[in-house]
Design a protein around this motif. Sequence first.
Motif, PDB file in Angstrom:
ATOM      1  N   GLU A  46      47.706  24.880   6.088  1.00  0.00           N
ATOM      2  CA  GLU A  46      47.910  26.334   6.141  1.00  0.00           C
ATOM      3  C   GLU A  46      48.323  26.773   7.540  1.00  0.00           C
ATOM      4  O   GLU A  46      49.246  27.591   7.707  1.00  0.00           O
ATOM      5  CB  GLU A  46      46.634  27.058   5.716  1.00  0.00           C
ATOM      6  CG  GLU A  46      46.763  28.572   5.770  1.00  0.00           C
ATOM      7  CD  GLU A  46      45.506  29.306   5.355  1.00  0.00           C
ATOM      8  OE1 GLU A  46      45.210  30.351   5.958  1.00  0.00           O
ATOM      9  OE2 GLU A  46      44.826  28.830   4.416  1.00  0.00           O
ATOM     10  N   SER A  96      45.731  34.672   9.412  1.00  0.00           N
ATOM     11  CA  SER A  96      44.335  34.332   9.138  1.00  0.00           C
ATOM     12  C   SER A  96      43.590  34.194  10.448  1.00  0.00           C
ATOM     13  O   SER A  96      44.154  33.815  11.483  1.00  0.00           O
ATOM     14  CB  SER A  96      44.258  33.013   8.367  1.00  0.00           C
ATOM     15  OG  SER A  96      42.944  32.469   8.416  1.00  0.00           O
ATOM     16  N   GLU A 141      43.972  33.524   0.379  1.00  0.00           N
ATOM     17  CA  GLU A 141      45.218  32.994  -0.192  1.00  0.00           C
ATOM     18  C   GLU A 141      46.071  34.063  -0.876  1.00  0.00           C
ATOM     19  O   GLU A 141      47.243  33.823  -1.171  1.00  0.00           O
ATOM     20  CB  GLU A 141      44.906  31.878  -1.195  1.00  0.00           C
ATOM     21  CG  GLU A 141      44.465  30.572  -0.552  1.00  0.00           C
ATOM     22  CD  GLU A 141      42.966  30.481  -0.330  1.00  0.00           C
ATOM     23  OE1 GLU A 141      42.466  29.385  -0.018  1.00  0.00           O
ATOM     24  OE2 GLU A 141      42.275  31.525  -0.458  1.00  0.00           O
ATOM     25  N   TYR A 170      43.536  20.612   4.183  1.00  0.00           N
ATOM     26  CA  TYR A 170      44.012  21.834   3.529  1.00  0.00           C
ATOM     27  C   TYR A 170      44.193  22.960   4.546  1.00  0.00           C
ATOM     28  O   TYR A 170      45.232  23.647   4.559  1.00  0.00           O
ATOM     29  CB  TYR A 170      43.026  22.250   2.445  1.00  0.00           C
ATOM     30  CG  TYR A 170      43.331  23.601   1.846  1.00  0.00           C
ATOM     31  CD1 TYR A 170      44.439  23.793   1.028  1.00  0.00           C
ATOM     32  CD2 TYR A 170      42.507  24.695   2.101  1.00  0.00           C
ATOM     33  CE1 TYR A 170      44.721  25.039   0.486  1.00  0.00           C
ATOM     34  CE2 TYR A 170      42.777  25.938   1.560  1.00  0.00           C
ATOM     35  CZ  TYR A 170      43.886  26.105   0.753  1.00  0.00           C
ATOM     36  OH  TYR A 170      44.181  27.336   0.236  1.00  0.00           O
ATOM     37  N   ARG A 181      35.425  30.597   3.824  1.00  0.00           N
ATOM     38  CA  ARG A 181      36.379  30.569   2.716  1.00  0.00           C
ATOM     39  C   ARG A 181      35.657  30.163   1.427  1.00  0.00           C
ATOM     40  O   ARG A 181      34.487  29.777   1.444  1.00  0.00           O
ATOM     41  CB  ARG A 181      37.503  29.557   2.993  1.00  0.00           C
ATOM     42  CG  ARG A 181      38.453  29.939   4.143  1.00  0.00           C
ATOM     43  CD  ARG A 181      39.439  30.989   3.696  1.00  0.00           C
ATOM     44  NE  ARG A 181      40.485  31.260   4.671  1.00  0.00           N
ATOM     45  CZ  ARG A 181      41.692  30.666   4.691  1.00  0.00           C
ATOM     46  NH1 ARG A 181      41.987  29.741   3.794  1.00  0.00           N
ATOM     47  NH2 ARG A 181      42.582  31.000   5.593  1.00  0.00           N
ATOM     48  N   VAL A 228      49.050  31.569  -7.800  1.00  0.00           N
ATOM     49  CA  VAL A 228      48.726  32.607  -6.827  1.00  0.00           C
ATOM     50  C   VAL A 228      49.826  33.666  -6.761  1.00  0.00           C
ATOM     51  O   VAL A 228      49.544  34.872  -6.719  1.00  0.00           O
ATOM     52  CB  VAL A 228      48.455  31.991  -5.443  1.00  0.00           C
ATOM     53  CG1 VAL A 228      48.452  33.064  -4.354  1.00  0.00           C
ATOM     54  CG2 VAL A 228      47.125  31.254  -5.445  1.00  0.00           C
ATOM     55  N   LEU A 263      47.136  26.009  -6.840  1.00  0.00           N
ATOM     56  CA  LEU A 263      47.557  27.280  -6.249  1.00  0.00           C
ATOM     57  C   LEU A 263      48.860  27.808  -6.841  1.00  0.00           C
ATOM     58  O   LEU A 263      49.378  28.831  -6.378  1.00  0.00           O
ATOM     59  CB  LEU A 263      47.710  27.130  -4.734  1.00  0.00           C
ATOM     60  CG  LEU A 263      46.453  26.737  -3.948  1.00  0.00           C
ATOM     61  CD1 LEU A 263      46.742  26.731  -2.451  1.00  0.00           C
ATOM     62  CD2 LEU A 263      45.291  27.668  -4.250  1.00  0.00           C
ATOM     63  N   THR A 283      46.115  20.410  -4.785  1.00  0.00           N
ATOM     64  CA  THR A 283      46.220  21.747  -4.199  1.00  0.00           C
ATOM     65  C   THR A 283      47.442  22.511  -4.695  1.00  0.00           C
ATOM     66  O   THR A 283      47.355  23.681  -5.095  1.00  0.00           O
ATOM     67  CB  THR A 283      46.244  21.656  -2.667  1.00  0.00           C
ATOM     68  OG1 THR A 283      44.964  21.204  -2.197  1.00  0.00           O
ATOM     69  CG2 THR A 283      46.547  23.003  -2.045  1.00  0.00           C
ATOM     70  N   ALA A 316      41.321  31.555  -5.399  1.00  0.00           N
ATOM     71  CA  ALA A 316      42.676  31.009  -5.530  1.00  0.00           C
ATOM     72  C   ALA A 316      42.679  29.668  -6.258  1.00  0.00           C
ATOM     73  O   ALA A 316      43.615  29.348  -6.990  1.00  0.00           O
ATOM     74  CB  ALA A 316      43.317  30.859  -4.148  1.00  0.00           C
TER      75      ALA A 316
END
Length: 391
Positions: free
Chosen positions: A80, A220, A212, A76, A235, A292, A289, A285, A240
């Motif tokens: 990102e 980040s 997120e 994950y 995290r 969001v 998400l 995922t 999120a």
Amino acid sequence: MTTLDDLPIREDLRGLSPYGAPQQPVRVTINVNENPYEVPVGVQHHLQEAIARELAGLNRYPDREFTGLREKLAVYLTRELEAASDSAGGVRVVGPDQVWAANGSNEIMQQLLQAFAGPGRRVLSFSPSYSMYPLLARGVGAEFVTANRTDAFEVTPALATDAIRRERPTVTVLCTPNNPTGTGLPLETITAAYDAVVETDGILIIDEAYAEFRHAGQPSALELLGGRDRLVVSRTMSKAFAFAGARVGYLAATPALIDAVRLVRLPYHLSALTQAAASAALDCTDIMLAQVDVIRQQRDRLVLAFEEAGFRPYPSEANFVLVAGVDDPQALFEHCLERDILIRDVGIPGTIRVSAGTPVETTEFLSALAEYPGTPRPAALLSAINAPENA
């Protein structure tokens, strides 16, 4: 009847209050920065199947190293990083040996402080920030010290460097986006803080619980992990991922730092059911998400509505808005509560914090705000109230 004062608790805990936000059965709960959307039905079924597979084996201890979950968290985070437009440190991959998980990001922070703080050591943060930091520091017997943010609640590279050199903490915590202000930190501040932490023989924790929800293009601290062995990025799946009830937090850091955390973690601290649920959620995922962007839209809708109504909202990179110019925060809290709406008085004079809810919840809050006697321009809220609810 015995009271708390009658018990032989530690002297540094006397007079303190436990952390907590109001929990009441109201129609609109926008006070604790939760994801307002339920776990999608399809994902619920996937979670149920994953949990069901573990039930027969609950007589055995779970995987102490939660290997499968760490592998999925690493994937994950790597996804990102791969999607980031730029990487200051050239980092594009996070490996499973760089990931650790616990029962919420609070336990992540607790384990880090157990390993690196303690009696005779200092923990530094920048006020105002997350109210659990001082409680966690006191819990391990460390001294908690603060440095003030700017009037806009920012932390500049110079401010961070000066505070670290002055206080010489073993642990420095920077929250970005910051709770309760929503303020983000530029990478320049984080790199400056890191350099100062290395000089003073400490570690730097970057708390990215709301990462997120950042605006597009905001970097980040994950991008800075390469070559920085004293940097930790914390995290959570609570926000999120709409997983607050599951209590899953995690960190990314160098493998050596994770070895330090192993020294203090409780054995088998992540249950088999927690591991199964979190792993199954990470399988989904993209679905988890999916809301969001809608939450970001409602956050921005709140900011615009507050401005139009004559308040002073602070820019937010999180899923909530801190707004100034409130004549009586407690009165506004009570006004909303009477209308079955929970918001948050975070103790900063003249402010209130409101989480981004669903479009319907945002409309209900704005309607209540329009009826509040202390709203400077209530008529200006009509356009925001009547706006398309998915805008």
